[in-house]
Write a protein that holds these residues in place. Structure first.
Motif, PDB file in Angstrom:
ATOM      1  N   MET A 150       0.824  -1.200   0.000  1.00 49.67           N
ATOM      2  CA  MET A 150       0.000   0.000   0.000  1.00 49.67           C
ATOM      3  C   MET A 150       0.867   1.262   0.000  1.00 49.67           C
ATOM      4  SD  MET A 150      -2.863  -1.325  -0.296  1.00 49.67           S
ATOM      5  CE  MET A 150      -3.771   0.217  -0.264  1.00 49.67           C
ATOM      6  N   GLY A 151       2.001   1.197   0.679  1.00 49.36           N
ATOM      7  CA  GLY A 151       2.927   2.322   0.647  1.00 49.36           C
ATOM      8  C   GLY A 151       3.488   2.560  -0.744  1.00 49.36           C
ATOM      9  N   THR A 152       3.657   1.485  -1.506  1.00 51.55           N
ATOM     10  CA  THR A 152       4.107   1.606  -2.891  1.00 51.55           C
ATOM     11  C   THR A 152       3.093   2.383  -3.723  1.00 51.55           C
ATOM     12  OG1 THR A 152       5.373  -0.458  -2.783  1.00 51.55           O
ATOM     13  CG2 THR A 152       4.715   0.309  -4.969  1.00 51.55           C
ATOM     14  N   ILE A 153       1.810   2.137  -3.481  1.00 54.68           N
ATOM     15  CA  ILE A 153       0.763   2.866  -4.200  1.00 54.68           C
ATOM     16  C   ILE A 153       0.834   4.352  -3.857  1.00 54.68           C
ATOM     17  CG2 ILE A 153      -1.733   3.194  -4.367  1.00 54.68           C
ATOM     18  CD1 ILE A 153      -2.048   0.181  -4.067  1.00 54.68           C
ATOM     19  N   ASP A 154       1.006   4.663  -2.576  1.00 52.99           N
ATOM     20  CA  ASP A 154       1.165   6.074  -2.179  1.00 52.99           C
ATOM     21  C   ASP A 154       2.316   6.730  -2.936  1.00 52.99           C
ATOM     22  OD1 ASP A 154      -0.929   6.346  -0.426  1.00 52.99           O
ATOM     23  OD2 ASP A 154       0.263   6.094   1.387  1.00 52.99           O
ATOM     24  N   THR A 155       3.440   6.012  -3.019  1.00 52.36           N
ATOM     25  CA  THR A 155       4.626   6.554  -3.677  1.00 52.36           C
ATOM     26  C   THR A 155       4.380   6.790  -5.162  1.00 52.36           C
ATOM     27  OG1 THR A 155       6.097   5.454  -2.092  1.00 52.36           O
ATOM     28  CG2 THR A 155       7.058   6.138  -4.191  1.00 52.36           C
ATOM     29  N   LEU A 156       3.733   5.829  -5.827  1.00 55.50           N
ATOM     30  CA  LEU A 156       3.432   5.984  -7.243  1.00 55.50           C
ATOM     31  C   LEU A 156       2.524   7.189  -7.486  1.00 55.50           C
ATOM     32  CD1 LEU A 156       2.799   2.258  -8.244  1.00 55.50           C
ATOM     33  CD2 LEU A 156       4.691   3.691  -9.008  1.00 55.50           C
ATOM     34  N   ALA A 157       1.495   7.330  -6.643  1.00 57.31           N
ATOM     35  CA  ALA A 157       0.557   8.444  -6.800  1.00 57.31           C
ATOM     36  C   ALA A 157       1.246   9.782  -6.563  1.00 57.31           C
ATOM     37  CB  ALA A 157      -0.615   8.276  -5.844  1.00 57.31           C
ATOM     38  N   SER A 158       2.087   9.840  -5.537  1.00 57.51           N
ATOM     39  CA  SER A 158       2.792  11.076  -5.221  1.00 57.51           C
ATOM     40  C   SER A 158       3.786  11.445  -6.321  1.00 57.51           C
ATOM     41  CB  SER A 158       3.521  10.931  -3.877  1.00 57.51           C
ATOM     42  OG  SER A 158       4.242  12.091  -3.558  1.00 57.51           O
ATOM     43  N   SER A 159       4.468  10.444  -6.874  1.00 57.58           N
ATOM     44  CA  SER A 159       5.465  10.710  -7.911  1.00 57.58           C
ATOM     45  C   SER A 159       4.841  11.261  -9.180  1.00 57.58           C
ATOM     46  CB  SER A 159       6.248   9.427  -8.231  1.00 57.58           C
ATOM     47  OG  SER A 159       5.401   8.466  -8.856  1.00 57.58           O
ATOM     48  N   ARG A 160       3.565  10.937  -9.415  1.00 54.38           N
ATOM     49  CA  ARG A 160       2.868  11.457 -10.586  1.00 54.38           C
ATOM     50  C   ARG A 160       2.141  12.767 -10.290  1.00 54.38           C
ATOM     51  NH1 ARG A 160       1.443   8.528 -15.066  1.00 54.38           N
ATOM     52  NH2 ARG A 160       0.492  10.496 -15.637  1.00 54.38           N
ATOM     53  N   GLY A 161       2.241  13.259  -9.059  1.00 53.47           N
ATOM     54  CA  GLY A 161       1.609  14.520  -8.713  1.00 53.47           C
ATOM     55  C   GLY A 161       0.096  14.451  -8.649  1.00 53.47           C
ATOM     56  N   LEU A 162      -0.450  13.273  -8.340  1.00 57.06           N
ATOM     57  CA  LEU A 162      -1.906  13.124  -8.259  1.00 57.06           C
ATOM     58  C   LEU A 162      -2.450  13.805  -7.013  1.00 57.06           C
ATOM     59  CD1 LEU A 162      -2.345   9.341  -9.213  1.00 57.06           C
ATOM     60  CD2 LEU A 162      -2.371  11.345 -10.717  1.00 57.06           C
ATOM     61  N   GLU A 163      -3.643  14.375  -7.113  1.00 53.19           N
ATOM     62  CA  GLU A 163      -4.301  14.931  -5.937  1.00 53.19           C
ATOM     63  C   GLU A 163      -4.931  13.823  -5.111  1.00 53.19           C
ATOM     64  OE1 GLU A 163      -7.978  17.936  -4.622  1.00 53.19           O
ATOM     65  OE2 GLU A 163      -7.616  17.487  -6.739  1.00 53.19           O
ATOM     66  N   TYR A 164      -5.456  12.821  -5.782  1.00 46.39           N
ATOM     67  CA  TYR A 164      -6.086  11.698  -5.094  1.00 46.39           C
ATOM     68  C   TYR A 164      -6.096  10.487  -6.020  1.00 46.39           C
ATOM     69  CZ  TYR A 164     -10.211  12.758  -7.938  1.00 46.39           C
ATOM     70  OH  TYR A 164     -11.064  12.985  -8.993  1.00 46.39           O
ATOM     71  N   TYR A 165      -6.421   9.345  -5.454  1.00 45.71           N
ATOM     72  CA  TYR A 165      -6.566   8.127  -6.251  1.00 45.71           C
ATOM     73  C   TYR A 165      -7.590   7.225  -5.579  1.00 45.71           C
ATOM     74  CZ  TYR A 165      -3.564   5.942  -2.680  1.00 45.71           C
ATOM     75  OH  TYR A 165      -3.043   5.482  -1.489  1.00 45.71           O
ATOM     76  N   LEU A 166      -8.032   6.224  -6.313  1.00 49.78           N
ATOM     77  CA  LEU A 166      -8.896   5.185  -5.764  1.00 49.78           C
ATOM     78  C   LEU A 166      -8.089   3.905  -5.623  1.00 49.78           C
ATOM     79  CD1 LEU A 166     -12.075   5.645  -8.010  1.00 49.78           C
ATOM     80  CD2 LEU A 166     -11.752   6.506  -5.707  1.00 49.78           C
ATOM     81  N   TRP A 167      -8.472   3.077  -4.659  1.00 47.76           N
ATOM     82  CA  TRP A 167      -7.900   1.728  -4.625  1.00 47.76           C
ATOM     83  C   TRP A 167      -8.988   0.764  -4.163  1.00 47.76           C
ATOM     84  CZ3 TRP A 167      -6.992  -2.029  -0.853  1.00 47.76           C
ATOM     85  CH2 TRP A 167      -7.207  -1.661   0.489  1.00 47.76           C
ATOM     86  N   THR A 168      -8.875  -0.464  -4.624  1.00 47.05           N
ATOM     87  CA  THR A 168      -9.846  -1.489  -4.276  1.00 47.05           C
ATOM     88  C   THR A 168      -9.141  -2.818  -4.134  1.00 47.05           C
ATOM     89  OG1 THR A 168     -11.963  -2.484  -4.916  1.00 47.05           O
ATOM     90  CG2 THR A 168     -10.402  -2.042  -6.680  1.00 47.05           C
ATOM     91  N   HIS A 169      -9.782  -3.740  -3.467  1.00 50.87           N
ATOM     92  CA  HIS A 169      -9.225  -5.078  -3.289  1.00 50.87           C
ATOM     93  C   HIS A 169      -9.396  -5.902  -4.561  1.00 50.87           C
ATOM     94  CE1 HIS A 169      -8.818  -4.861   1.200  1.00 50.87           C
ATOM     95  NE2 HIS A 169      -9.713  -3.904   1.014  1.00 50.87           N
ATOM     96  N   SER A 170      -8.590  -6.947  -4.671  1.00 57.57           N
ATOM     97  CA  SER A 170      -8.680  -7.834  -5.835  1.00 57.57           C
ATOM     98  C   SER A 170      -9.723  -8.927  -5.643  1.00 57.57           C
ATOM     99  CB  SER A 170      -7.311  -8.477  -6.118  1.00 57.57           C
ATOM    100  OG  SER A 170      -6.909  -9.299  -5.024  1.00 57.57           O
ATOM    101  N   ASP A 171     -10.460  -8.887  -4.523  1.00 57.74           N
ATOM    102  CA  ASP A 171     -11.449  -9.940  -4.246  1.00 57.74           C
ATOM    103  C   ASP A 171     -12.804  -9.348  -3.859  1.00 57.74           C
ATOM    104  OD1 ASP A 171     -10.522  -8.892  -1.866  1.00 57.74           O
ATOM    105  OD2 ASP A 171     -10.552 -10.788  -0.781  1.00 57.74           O
ATOM    106  N   VAL A 172     -13.221  -8.310  -4.581  1.00 52.13           N
ATOM    107  CA  VAL A 172     -14.519  -7.690  -4.281  1.00 52.13           C
ATOM    108  C   VAL A 172     -15.448  -7.831  -5.477  1.00 52.13           C
ATOM    109  CG1 VAL A 172     -13.564  -6.025  -2.649  1.00 52.13           C
ATOM    110  CG2 VAL A 172     -13.808  -5.398  -5.044  1.00 52.13           C
ATOM    111  N   PHE A 173     -16.720  -7.674  -5.200  1.00 51.58           N
ATOM    112  CA  PHE A 173     -17.754  -7.794  -6.233  1.00 51.58           C
ATOM    113  C   PHE A 173     -18.761  -6.678  -5.995  1.00 51.58           C
ATOM    114  CE2 PHE A 173     -20.812  -9.418  -9.052  1.00 51.58           C
ATOM    115  CZ  PHE A 173     -20.311 -10.518  -9.734  1.00 51.58           C
ATOM    116  N   LEU A 174     -18.961  -5.836  -6.991  1.00 50.92           N
ATOM    117  CA  LEU A 174     -19.936  -4.755  -6.901  1.00 50.92           C
ATOM    118  C   LEU A 174     -21.199  -5.165  -7.655  1.00 50.92           C
ATOM    119  CD1 LEU A 174     -20.953  -1.919  -6.263  1.00 50.92           C
ATOM    120  CD2 LEU A 174     -19.646  -1.079  -8.228  1.00 50.92           C
ATOM    121  N   ILE A 175     -22.298  -5.299  -6.917  1.00 55.35           N
ATOM    122  CA  ILE A 175     -23.588  -5.620  -7.523  1.00 55.35           C
ATOM    123  C   ILE A 175     -24.394  -4.328  -7.551  1.00 55.35           C
ATOM    124  CG2 ILE A 175     -25.552  -7.200  -7.478  1.00 55.35           C
ATOM    125  CD1 ILE A 175     -23.981  -8.804  -5.357  1.00 55.35           C
ATOM    126  N   SER A 176     -24.659  -3.841  -8.746  1.00 58.28           N
ATOM    127  CA  SER A 176     -25.321  -2.545  -8.880  1.00 58.28           C
ATOM    128  C   SER A 176     -26.750  -2.724  -9.372  1.00 58.28           C
ATOM    129  CB  SER A 176     -24.553  -1.662  -9.860  1.00 58.28           C
ATOM    130  OG  SER A 176     -25.191  -0.414 -10.016  1.00 58.28           O
TER     131      SER A 176
END
Length: 367
Positions: A150-176
């Motif tokens: 998760m810290g790696t994701i923070d670093t990637l986002a910061s290095s690209r100058g992003l204001e924010y990002y989304l993250w999700t698990h690899s084992d979720v299911f969205l029923i809409s």
């Protein structure tokens, strides 16, 4: 004893130009065969900027890893209507594929998979993942624990100058319950609205952290603590983010986007993959929303919990399971020393009244 004429001896064995060329050609051919068979990789040369073989995006050459595989592509474009969504992937490749199909059906864009698997499953099949809506696959430089990942994701986002990002698990299911507007549109509009009205919004949770929006400045102020065990690292992080003056709120609460309670649908933490027939039913809007939810739960109740992580492609190894137990034991001891109380497998409401005895430094701090 007669003297040896060294110059004549060396001259006798010195290879001629044609023989030297043949020797070098043979050595290069042998090296190329080793690379092709996978017995030798070219990463050490690439780390010094020597791109011996041209990089390829084809999954037919998974052993050829270009230097830019460990960071975000400069061609990746973001906007308020299409922010980056990171999916950290470590175990259970079939589950990852199912999650991607679900998000693709929900209208998702700009998905970046962080491949932390032992065998680089996502990287090897990145062309296939592209067809499921993945914009980019990033490799970790080592096999990381959860908080490090998760810290790696923070670093990637910061290095690209992003204001924010989304993250999700690899084992979720969205029923809409609906397809128009898409769940992705509903979520991005909610995020834009909340960020514009709240300068101190740090984390916006969609059904806890099955999906989360993270403001990069909040993340750099309170980085993930790599010594905390996986189930507890979120509580530690979110508490410290609140201590830093940022809000951590649920999107469905009155301070978020309460209208999403009825429009977004339901996130389910999956402990098994669905059959193709069940998946077709759930991803279709022909059946009633309540029926589709029931199909998911019926399939879940008939499945051995978390067999997706223990079996098949990308399964946990015995070393992974033993390491997890060791991390948990050591992490709980670390937690009690940091927070002055035992960890009780949940995030107590009184955490905000506690002050850590020590902490990891914020990004940019020296101590």
């Amino acid at each position: 004893m007669p003297m040896i004429d060294g110059s004549r001896w060396l001259g006798a064995v010195r290879p001629r130009p044609r023989a030297l060329f043949a020797l070098v050609a043979t050595a290069l051919a042998a090296f190329a065969v080793l690379v092709f068979l996978g017995h030798f990789t070219i990463e050490p040369f690439q780390s010094f900027g020597l791109n011996i073989f041209p990089s390829s995006n084809s999954s037919s050459a998974p052993h050829v890893i270009p230097p830019n595989a460990y960071t975000l592509s400069n061609s990746l474009r973001t906007s308020p209507s299409s922010p980056i969504t990171f999916i950290p992937y470590t175990f259970g490749y079939e589950m990852l594929l199912q999650t991607l199909r679900v998000y693709q059906r929900a209208g998702w864009r700009n998905i970046v998979v962080i491949d932390n698997s032992w065998k680089r499953d996502a990287w090897k099949e990145r062309d296939r993942l592209t067809s499921l809506g993945v914009s980019h696959v990033v490799l970790t430089t080592a096999h990381l624990r959860f908080a490090q990942l998760m810290g790696t994701i923070d670093t990637l986002a910061s290095s690209r100058g992003l204001e924010y990002y989304l993250w999700t698990h690899s084992d979720v299911f969205l029923i809409s319950p609906q397809t128009q507007p898409s769940p992705y549109t509903l979520i991005t509009e909610c995020i834009t609205s909340r960020l514009s009205s709240s300068q101190n919004l740090g984390i916006l949770l969609f059904q806890y952290d099955w999906l989360s929006m993270v403001r990069v400045s909040a993340g750099t102020t309170a980085p993930w603590d790599p010594a905390i065990m996986q189930y507890g690292s979120d509580c530690d992080r979110y508490t410290r983010i609140r201590h830093a003056g940022f809000q951590v709120i649920e999107a469905s609460d009155s301070s978020g986007c309460p209208e999403m309670r009825s429009t977004l649908g339901e996130f389910v933490n999956m402990w098994g993959t669905l059959s193709e027939d069940d998946l077709d039913v759930v991803l279709s809007t022909d059946a009633a929303f309540e029926h589709r939810v029931q199909v998911v739960w019926d399939a879940m109740n008939a499945t051995k919990p978390y067999n997706w992580a223990m079996e098949g492609q990308g399964a946990m190894t015995l070393a992974d399971r033993e390491a997890y137990l060791s991390d948990e034991l050591g992490g709980k001891r670390y937690w009690s020393r940091k927070w002055g109380k035992d960890f009780l497998n949940n995030c107590d409401e009184d955490m905000d009244s506690l002050t850590p005895s020590f902490d990891v430094p914020a990004v940019g701090e020296n101590s």
